[in-house]
Design an enzyme around this catalytic site. Structure first.
Site, mmCIF file in Angstrom:
data_model
loop_
_atom_site.group_PDB
_atom_site.id
_atom_site.type_symbol
_atom_site.label_atom_id
_atom_site.label_comp_id
_atom_site.label_asym_id
_atom_site.label_seq_id
_atom_site.Cartn_x
_atom_site.Cartn_y
_atom_site.Cartn_z
ATOM 1 N N GLU A 1 1.773 26.490 54.534
ATOM 2 C CA GLU A 1 2.156 27.297 53.378
ATOM 3 C C GLU A 1 1.386 28.604 53.457
ATOM 4 O O GLU A 1 0.216 28.626 53.837
ATOM 5 C CB GLU A 1 1.837 26.591 52.066
ATOM 6 C CG GLU A 1 2.204 27.433 50.848
ATOM 7 C CD GLU A 1 2.086 26.690 49.527
ATOM 8 O OE1 GLU A 1 2.689 27.137 48.537
ATOM 9 O OE2 GLU A 1 1.395 25.653 49.481
ATOM 10 N N CYS B 1 4.180 25.484 46.812
ATOM 11 C CA CYS B 1 4.533 26.155 45.567
ATOM 12 C C CYS B 1 5.244 27.485 45.786
ATOM 13 O O CYS B 1 6.011 27.920 44.923
ATOM 14 C CB CYS B 1 3.283 26.362 44.719
ATOM 15 S SG CYS B 1 2.583 24.827 44.071
ATOM 16 N N ASN C 1 9.816 20.979 45.700
ATOM 17 C CA ASN C 1 8.398 20.736 45.959
ATOM 18 C C ASN C 1 7.697 20.428 44.639
ATOM 19 O O ASN C 1 7.770 21.222 43.701
ATOM 20 C CB ASN C 1 7.743 21.966 46.590
ATOM 21 C CG ASN C 1 6.220 21.858 46.580
ATOM 22 O OD1 ASN C 1 5.644 21.102 47.345
ATOM 23 N ND2 ASN C 1 5.569 22.597 45.688
ATOM 24 N N GLU C 2 7.062 19.282 44.577
ATOM 25 C CA GLU C 2 6.313 18.869 43.381
ATOM 26 C C GLU C 2 7.158 18.991 42.117
ATOM 27 O O GLU C 2 6.649 19.274 41.035
ATOM 28 C CB GLU C 2 5.005 19.658 43.250
ATOM 29 C CG GLU C 2 4.014 19.346 44.357
ATOM 30 C CD GLU C 2 2.652 19.987 44.159
ATOM 31 O OE1 GLU C 2 2.527 20.883 43.293
ATOM 32 O OE2 GLU C 2 1.713 19.594 44.858
#
Length: 656
Positions: A49, A263, A394-395
């Site tokens: 990331e 994120c 994501n998440e």
């Protein structure tokens, strides 16, 4: 001194066992007669990331900070009102640096420096880093560099040179003059100077010097080293990656690469801030820069094509994470609602995301004569990349996410049933969020791989975490991706104690009966002094790299990976954690002692007597921030292997 003592212990001599307390002895029985099942081929990989300036100025070795003057704040309240286009730049000898978007280089790169000059002046860029003098562009004497910039002549008459100069004015990279003969009063001109040889080693600023009068516009100022992974290859036609960082990845032998986040995939406030892969391919100066959720800009010079090609070079499966139409759920939900609402089935925005995923599959896997396959070929790869996995979200969690997952997954599998979908269950592995996510995922989306994340302390990793994936903990057939995890102490340091806590947790993943099919530590990279998150696996500066104890743990677990999971029976209450696998040549055992007390290990065969062992041992003081494994080997005694496992150590061995 402690390391020297540990090295002496590595001989594992039978003499060292004399007089050892039985409380320190642990017998490990490995059942080779009844294998548990196959070890997933994709078990260990890496997750990249762009956090901690891991991308621009890091893995992507651009040396100019804010090369296109597109830097802007993340908060949409300031989105177009307070663009910090001067970030990283200063102008000496002229009026304040001004910017414009009228008649920009292209629609994706509209902002440029607008200069009105009345004599000698210099436009400087500091580069990436934290040098107090603002000299952060590293130059090596004898190394080659490529320079590129765009300019538009608006009546300027004079000389223009580009160089890199140190804090005392010393010339590190020789001046390159833009020939006046090529300066025309028409549109944007592209100036390139390749293979410029460094004159002196050191750190400095990029300097664009003017000695004339008149108006001129400048945009996209790029300086890249040639000594990079992939430089000069057609597959890397837009530039390579930082060689030492790629080498560090290669040494982990990753079976997959998860990218580009994290994120940053989601965006915080606006859908336009989410990561859209089409913005990241093609000529770098035409890629659409975007604010990074972690507080800085992404040039997207490291884009989807580069990620795919990196996976190919590493021999790893690509695992792209796609925006699910749900803005980042890790922030303030009420603050987000002030700007934009999440997408939902029936919204044109979600339909566009579905098409974006389908187009990505064609870009990765389509023939070179398809619409997007031809784009891939034009970018340097006629051969398909062989994409097998796609993560949706994501998440993410909650009713809206699962509705979007259902819609997007259906759209993908209708046309591409060969693709495996990875789903999300939030950012925790406990509490209502986790339980509600599993309640939605396990019955309806059992065909997906469930992505779980956990950042936590030693107590959980060596306790509940070690047992979390035990056989029978999840319904048969459940597949789990431990997509992000790391051990966190109060200081958030990458010390040996936390690395060994992670190793204990990893032995639990290896005893999951095939439930855990993928796992990756996070975050991967951090630039020293510019980090937003720690701990991190690999730390770097402009010219150095530090491999943490956690890196060494990941490397050992990946290197010592078998094909068949075996049952290892032993008393966990003795403070040792173990896992066992086998391949055609040997039995592979990992032994972890994350505590201070030395342990004596007795490996007992279930049938065939052992003759010898060989492997590596990672050991040291618990607070050590750097340590490397050492080779170990020995003979069996009476068909059994006896060895001493020092306090705070990990042994990865092959038993023959």
């Amino acid at each position: 001194m402690k390391k020297m003592l540990c090295a002496a212990v590595l001989l594992f001599s039978s003499i060292a066992l004399t007089g050892c307390s039985s409380m320190n002895e642990v017998t490990v029985r490995i059942n080779t007669a009844a294998p548990v099942g196959a070890v997933p081929e994709t078990l260990y990989g890496v997750f990249f990331e762009d956090i901690n300036y891991a991308g621009d100025g890091g893995l992507y070795p651009e040396l100019v900070l804010n090369r296109s003057f597109e830097n802007r704040p993340l908060n949409p309240a300031d989105y177009d009102l307070q663009r910090d286009a001067a970030f990283g730049w200063d102008l000496e000898g002229a009026s304040p640096l001004q910017f414009s978007k009228e008649g920009g280089l292209n629609e994706n790169n509209p902002t440029f420096a607008k200069l009105s000059l009345q004599g000698a002046c210099v436009l400087r860029n500091k580069g990436f880093g934290t040098d107090e003098a603002g000299c952060d562009i590293p130059i090596q004497a004898g190394a080659a560099y490529d320079l590129q910039l765009f300019y538009r002549h608006r009546g300027y008459r004079g000389k223009i040179t580009v160089s890199v100069e140190g804090a005392q004015g010393q010339v590190l990279l020789p001046p390159q003059e833009i020939p006046l003969s090529v300066m025309a009063p028409a549109g944007w001109m592209n100036f390139r100077a390749d293979s410029i040889i460094g004159a002196l080693s050191g750190k400095g600023k990029l300097c664009i010097r003017f000695d004339g009068v008149g108006d001129i516009d400048i945009d996209y100022v790029s300086l890249m080293p040639e000594d990079t992974h992939g430089f000069g290859q057609e597959a890397w036609k837009y530039g390579g990656l930082r060689r030492d960082l790629v080498d560090a990845l290669a040494n982990l032998q990753p079976r997959f690469v998860r990218f580009p986040g994290g994120c940053i995939v989601e965006g915080r406030y606006q859908h336009s801030q989410a990561y859209h892969w089409k913005d990241t391919i093609g000529a770098p100066y035409e890629r659409k820069e975007n604010p990074n959720l972690w507080g800085y800009m992404q040039t997207y010079g490291l884009g989807y094509h580069e990620y795919f090609q990196l996976c190919r070079d590493l021999g790893a499966e690509p695992l792209p994470v796609i925006y699910a139409g749900v803005l980042c759920q890790g922030g303030d939900a009420e603050e987000r609602k002030k700007y934009e609402q999440n997408y939902a089935p029936g919204d044109p925005g979600l339909a566009a995301l579905a098409e974006e995923i389908l187009d990505l599959i064609e870009y990765a896997n389509g023939a070179a004569d398809t619409v997007w396959g031809s784009q891939r070929a034009a970018n340097g790869s006629a051969e398909p990349f062989g994409l097998k996995y796609i993560a949706i979200g994501n998440e993410n969690f909650g009713e809206q996410y699962f509705a979007n997952l259902r819609y997007l997954k259906t759209k993908v599998l209708e046309q591409h049933p060969e693709i495996t979908i990875v789903s999300s269950c939030g950012w925790s592995m406990s509490g209502d969020q986790y339980e509600e996510s599993l309640a939605s995922l396990l019955p309806e989306h059992s065909d997906t791989i469930i992505d779980m994340h956990r950042y936590t302390g030693k107590k959980w990793l060596t306790g509940k975490g070690f047992k979390f994936f035990r056989t029978g903990a999840f319904p048969a057939g459940t597949r789990i991706f431990m997509g992000e995890y790391a051990g966190h102490n109060e200081e958030r340091t990458n010390n040996l104690e936390m690395a060994l806590s992670e190793a204990a947790f990893m032995t639990g993943m290896e005893q999951s009966g095939g439930t855990v099919v993928m796992a990756s530590y996070a975050p991967l990279f951090a630039r020293v002094g510019m980090e937003q998150w720690k701990p991190d696996l690999i730390w770097f500066t402009e010219d150095t790299i530090k491999l943490t104890p956690s890196y060494q743990v990941q490397k050992l677990f990946s290197a010592y990976q078998g094909t068949t999971e075996l049952e290892a029976k032993y008393s966990k209450s003795r403070g040792v954690f173990a896992s066992a696998q086998s391949d055609a040549e040997s039995v592979i055992v990992k032994l972890v002692n994350p505590y201070a007390r030395e342990k004596v290990i007795l490996l007992k065969p279930d049938s065939k007597a052992y003759t010898a062992y060989a492997g590596e041992l990672l050991a040291g003081n618990p607070e050590d921030l750097e340590t490397v494994p050492t080779a170990i080997a020995g003979e069996a005694q009476g068909g059994e292997v006896r060895l001493v496992l020092p306090g705070y150590s990990l042994a990865a061995i092959r038993v023959f």
